[in-house]
Design a protein around this motif. Sequence first.
Motif, PDB file in Angstrom:
ATOM      1  N   ARG A 189     -78.536  16.988 -53.049  1.00 36.76           N
ATOM      2  CA  ARG A 189     -78.502  17.542 -54.406  1.00 36.76           C
ATOM      3  C   ARG A 189     -77.626  18.789 -54.466  1.00 36.76           C
ATOM      4  O   ARG A 189     -76.828  18.959 -55.402  1.00 36.76           O
ATOM      5  N   GLU A 190     -77.737  19.639 -53.482  1.00 36.34           N
ATOM      6  CA  GLU A 190     -77.063  20.938 -53.545  1.00 36.34           C
ATOM      7  C   GLU A 190     -75.592  20.882 -53.151  1.00 36.34           C
ATOM      8  O   GLU A 190     -74.792  21.701 -53.612  1.00 36.34           O
ATOM      9  N   TYR A 191     -75.236  19.913 -52.300  1.00 42.88           N
ATOM     10  CA  TYR A 191     -73.858  19.826 -51.828  1.00 42.88           C
ATOM     11  C   TYR A 191     -73.121  18.603 -52.366  1.00 42.88           C
ATOM     12  O   TYR A 191     -71.958  18.377 -51.996  1.00 42.88           O
ATOM     13  N   GLY A 192     -73.772  17.822 -53.199  1.00 38.85           N
ATOM     14  CA  GLY A 192     -73.116  16.661 -53.790  1.00 38.85           C
ATOM     15  C   GLY A 192     -72.881  15.521 -52.818  1.00 38.85           C
ATOM     16  O   GLY A 192     -71.950  14.731 -52.987  1.00 38.85           O
ATOM     17  N   PHE A 193     -73.738  15.410 -51.808  1.00 36.25           N
ATOM     18  CA  PHE A 193     -73.623  14.324 -50.833  1.00 36.25           C
ATOM     19  C   PHE A 193     -74.319  13.087 -51.385  1.00 36.25           C
ATOM     20  O   PHE A 193     -75.351  13.170 -52.052  1.00 36.25           O
ATOM     21  N   SER A 194     -73.773  11.915 -51.088  1.00 36.29           N
ATOM     22  CA  SER A 194     -74.302  10.661 -51.610  1.00 36.29           C
ATOM     23  C   SER A 194     -75.723  10.405 -51.115  1.00 36.29           C
ATOM     24  O   SER A 194     -75.972  10.335 -49.913  1.00 36.29           O
ATOM     25  N   LEU A 195     -76.649  10.247 -52.047  1.00 36.71           N
ATOM     26  CA  LEU A 195     -78.028   9.939 -51.688  1.00 36.71           C
ATOM     27  C   LEU A 195     -78.134   8.551 -51.064  1.00 36.71           C
ATOM     28  O   LEU A 195     -78.930   8.330 -50.151  1.00 36.71           O
ATOM     29  N   GLU A 196     -77.320   7.624 -51.533  1.00 34.25           N
ATOM     30  CA  GLU A 196     -77.314   6.277 -50.950  1.00 34.25           C
ATOM     31  C   GLU A 196     -76.909   6.323 -49.478  1.00 34.25           C
ATOM     32  O   GLU A 196     -77.497   5.633 -48.638  1.00 34.25           O
ATOM     33  N   THR A 197     -75.894   7.145 -49.190  1.00 38.99           N
ATOM     34  CA  THR A 197     -75.454   7.278 -47.795  1.00 38.99           C
ATOM     35  C   THR A 197     -76.535   7.932 -46.933  1.00 38.99           C
ATOM     36  O   THR A 197     -76.826   7.478 -45.822  1.00 38.99           O
ATOM     37  N   MET A 198     -77.142   8.992 -47.451  1.00 41.14           N
ATOM     38  CA  MET A 198     -78.163   9.696 -46.672  1.00 41.14           C
ATOM     39  C   MET A 198     -79.338   8.779 -46.361  1.00 41.14           C
ATOM     40  O   MET A 198     -79.837   8.740 -45.224  1.00 41.14           O
ATOM     41  N   ILE A 199     -79.797   8.033 -47.352  1.00 45.70           N
ATOM     42  CA  ILE A 199     -80.939   7.154 -47.116  1.00 45.70           C
ATOM     43  C   ILE A 199     -80.577   6.050 -46.132  1.00 45.70           C
ATOM     44  O   ILE A 199     -81.392   5.663 -45.283  1.00 45.70           O
ATOM     45  N   ASP A 233     -88.798  12.358 -55.874  1.00 50.87           N
ATOM     46  CA  ASP A 233     -88.055  12.882 -57.027  1.00 50.87           C
ATOM     47  C   ASP A 233     -86.774  13.534 -56.522  1.00 50.87           C
ATOM     48  O   ASP A 233     -86.826  14.615 -55.924  1.00 50.87           O
ATOM     49  N   PRO A 234     -85.612  12.919 -56.722  1.00 53.76           N
ATOM     50  CA  PRO A 234     -84.380  13.471 -56.150  1.00 53.76           C
ATOM     51  C   PRO A 234     -83.981  14.819 -56.735  1.00 53.76           C
ATOM     52  O   PRO A 234     -83.215  15.557 -56.116  1.00 53.76           O
ATOM     53  N   GLU A 235     -84.513  15.149 -57.912  1.00 54.29           N
ATOM     54  CA  GLU A 235     -84.162  16.413 -58.557  1.00 54.29           C
ATOM     55  C   GLU A 235     -85.016  17.584 -58.066  1.00 54.29           C
ATOM     56  O   GLU A 235     -84.675  18.743 -58.308  1.00 54.29           O
ATOM     57  N   HIS A 236     -86.113  17.287 -57.411  1.00 48.46           N
ATOM     58  CA  HIS A 236     -87.011  18.360 -57.006  1.00 48.46           C
ATOM     59  C   HIS A 236     -87.458  18.300 -55.546  1.00 48.46           C
ATOM     60  O   HIS A 236     -88.082  19.246 -55.062  1.00 48.46           O
ATOM     61  N   VAL A 237     -87.159  17.227 -54.845  1.00 47.90           N
ATOM     62  CA  VAL A 237     -87.599  17.137 -53.457  1.00 47.90           C
ATOM     63  C   VAL A 237     -87.017  18.297 -52.656  1.00 47.90           C
ATOM     64  O   VAL A 237     -85.842  18.644 -52.780  1.00 47.90           O
ATOM     65  N   THR A 238     -87.865  18.921 -51.836  1.00 49.48           N
ATOM     66  CA  THR A 238     -87.407  20.062 -51.050  1.00 49.48           C
ATOM     67  C   THR A 238     -88.344  20.315 -49.882  1.00 49.48           C
ATOM     68  O   THR A 238     -89.517  19.935 -49.907  1.00 49.48           O
ATOM     69  N   SER A 293     -93.999  27.510 -40.456  1.00 51.14           N
ATOM     70  CA  SER A 293     -93.442  26.162 -40.331  1.00 51.14           C
ATOM     71  C   SER A 293     -94.390  25.070 -40.794  1.00 51.14           C
ATOM     72  O   SER A 293     -93.948  24.023 -41.263  1.00 51.14           O
ATOM     73  N   ARG A 294     -95.690  25.281 -40.676  1.00 46.32           N
ATOM     74  CA  ARG A 294     -96.640  24.224 -41.007  1.00 46.32           C
ATOM     75  C   ARG A 294     -96.878  24.197 -42.522  1.00 46.32           C
ATOM     76  O   ARG A 294     -97.969  24.498 -43.014  1.00 46.32           O
ATOM     77  N   SER A 295     -95.819  23.827 -43.241  1.00 42.28           N
ATOM     78  CA  SER A 295     -95.854  23.810 -44.692  1.00 42.28           C
ATOM     79  C   SER A 295     -95.232  22.507 -45.175  1.00 42.28           C
ATOM     80  O   SER A 295     -94.102  22.167 -44.794  1.00 42.28           O
ATOM     81  N   ALA A 296     -95.970  21.770 -45.994  1.00 45.57           N
ATOM     82  CA  ALA A 296     -95.529  20.445 -46.422  1.00 45.57           C
ATOM     83  C   ALA A 296     -94.418  20.526 -47.457  1.00 45.57           C
ATOM     84  O   ALA A 296     -94.343  21.485 -48.238  1.00 45.57           O
ATOM     85  N   PRO A 297     -93.554  19.526 -47.497  1.00 41.97           N
ATOM     86  CA  PRO A 297     -92.500  19.496 -48.516  1.00 41.97           C
ATOM     87  C   PRO A 297     -93.075  19.184 -49.890  1.00 41.97           C
ATOM     88  O   PRO A 297     -94.257  18.853 -50.036  1.00 41.97           O
ATOM     89  N   LYS A 298     -92.212  19.269 -50.883  1.00 38.55           N
ATOM     90  CA  LYS A 298     -92.586  18.929 -52.252  1.00 38.55           C
ATOM     91  C   LYS A 298     -91.660  17.822 -52.768  1.00 38.55           C
ATOM     92  O   LYS A 298     -90.519  17.700 -52.332  1.00 38.55           O
ATOM     93  N   GLY A 299     -92.189  17.036 -53.673  1.00 35.81           N
ATOM     94  CA  GLY A 299     -91.363  16.040 -54.348  1.00 35.81           C
ATOM     95  C   GLY A 299     -91.416  14.650 -53.766  1.00 35.81           C
ATOM     96  O   GLY A 299     -90.751  13.743 -54.274  1.00 35.81           O
ATOM     97  N   ILE A 300     -92.190  14.433 -52.689  1.00 35.64           N
ATOM     98  CA  ILE A 300     -92.370  13.096 -52.113  1.00 35.64           C
ATOM     99  C   ILE A 300     -93.777  12.650 -52.501  1.00 35.64           C
ATOM    100  O   ILE A 300     -94.766  13.099 -51.922  1.00 35.64           O
TER     101      ILE A 300
END
Length: 531
Positions: A442-452, A483-488, A496-503
Amino acid sequence: MLKVKTVDVLIKNGIIIDGTGKERFKGNISIKDGKIIDIMAVETLVEAKEVIDANWKVIAPGFIDSHTHSDLMLLWDRQHSAGLHQGITTEILGQDGLSYAPLSSSNLQMYYKFLAGLNGSPDIPLDWSTVSEFRMKFDGTVAINTAYQVPHGALRLETLGMRDLPLVGKNMEAAKAILDEGLKSGAVAFSTGLSYYPCSYSDTDEMVELCKVVAENNSVYVTHIRTVFRDQQIDPVLESIEIAERSGAKLHFSHYRTNIPKAGKVQEIMKDIDKAYQRGVDITLELYPYPSGSGYAVIWLPLWCMEGGFEALMERLANPLLRSKLIKGIEQNTIPCGGYFTHLPKNSQYIGRSFWDVANERGQTVPDMLCDLLLEESLQVGYHDSSPAIFENLDQWGPFNQDCLELLSRPYYMVGSDSIPIGKNPHPRGFGTFPRLLRFCREYGFSLETMINRMTKVPADRFGLKDRGQLKVGYAGDIVIFDPEHVTDTATYQLSRSAPKGISYVLVNGEVAVREEKTTGIFAGRALKRG
């Protein structure tokens, strides 16, 4: 009368990214008996036990973590929320040659203690010996799927013990037979860590001979490249390529990326690999998106003091007559001794503090302090290799992040967290690797299809997981909804023991393992094999 299809789970109103790299599309997915049975562009008449409204979030294949160290802790923390919350549905165990099968009972007990600073020492029964028996410990008993690699360390322990001897002759033939049996018993690769013991006792010729068995089984040689050397210097990348070319084995490099000193130098670190790839060497690689590493402090001890294994090493650490020799060995190690403590069961007051700070407080040199702590902690000493505080503003450190994305743009790269899930504050890569890279898209404009694709199909293909890594009819219902707009990621070096958001949802073999960002307690993981 219109016949209504009955399914276990219907996921509707989603944006499907199927793992192949193809463009996303709107659709709905039906799952029955753990398998995807339908992918529909429009919702059809379906009766489902559970309906999940994706609400136009992304539906993707479950992520495959190609490098983790959860071999023991997963049998203790069977829910494994650190992985599930990232969307991980499969982990590949047996990394760096440092795992626990095939091993005789005595070697298993010894290696359990020897590797406790890396893989943990949970209170679980050590009641296996073969690759098959160890693999089955994870079948239907944990929340995620697992695949296993035959570890180089086990081959040496079962033939030579923890001794600095060449693996040749009858011992080599025995080791090759053990490796062959392990690969035929479902292991997906052969792994080594030529910086770790007893793997470090090996030379290039030994690895070539072992990898001939890998080639015969159409499998993969997975290497943590050499950083511990004898008198001569070896280019570890060229050594790995030589092993692959001479043996005919497929080659995979673990956690290969730039770091802060080499940021922006992707072409430099890849030049020899690119040349080998262009001349036909079958190569893949993986990375995690953090410039610092983590490990266990045994790595700084010299080769000679490891001989005989755990008990012999503890006796040497306790022997005052050997202390000066040990310190000299640490000082001469090709890996500079330093870092910040992450895991000290008996001396938790030092966690987060630097080796230098702790040594000064104790009135010791760093090598002397390290020997004492290894002795006090029975080798359970984990560390970061750089200051956690330096990396708290990593998001502003764009060149390294861009290097990761440049490497992942290559079709033979995948993602591996190198998670070490022990200690009060372990490396954040074990909690944030996959959502962090989704955020980078999202932040660098990299293809989500490629990343997945790099998180799913590429590792599935490489390790022969034949019905994983894609959203495809007939494939396993390993699915993540985010959520591709908010996942982080939220894990930091300080916390470090902190869960991500948006999944929001994760399904493993068609069972809902995460619902609305909360784990469900389902243990649907299977022990996978090379198909």
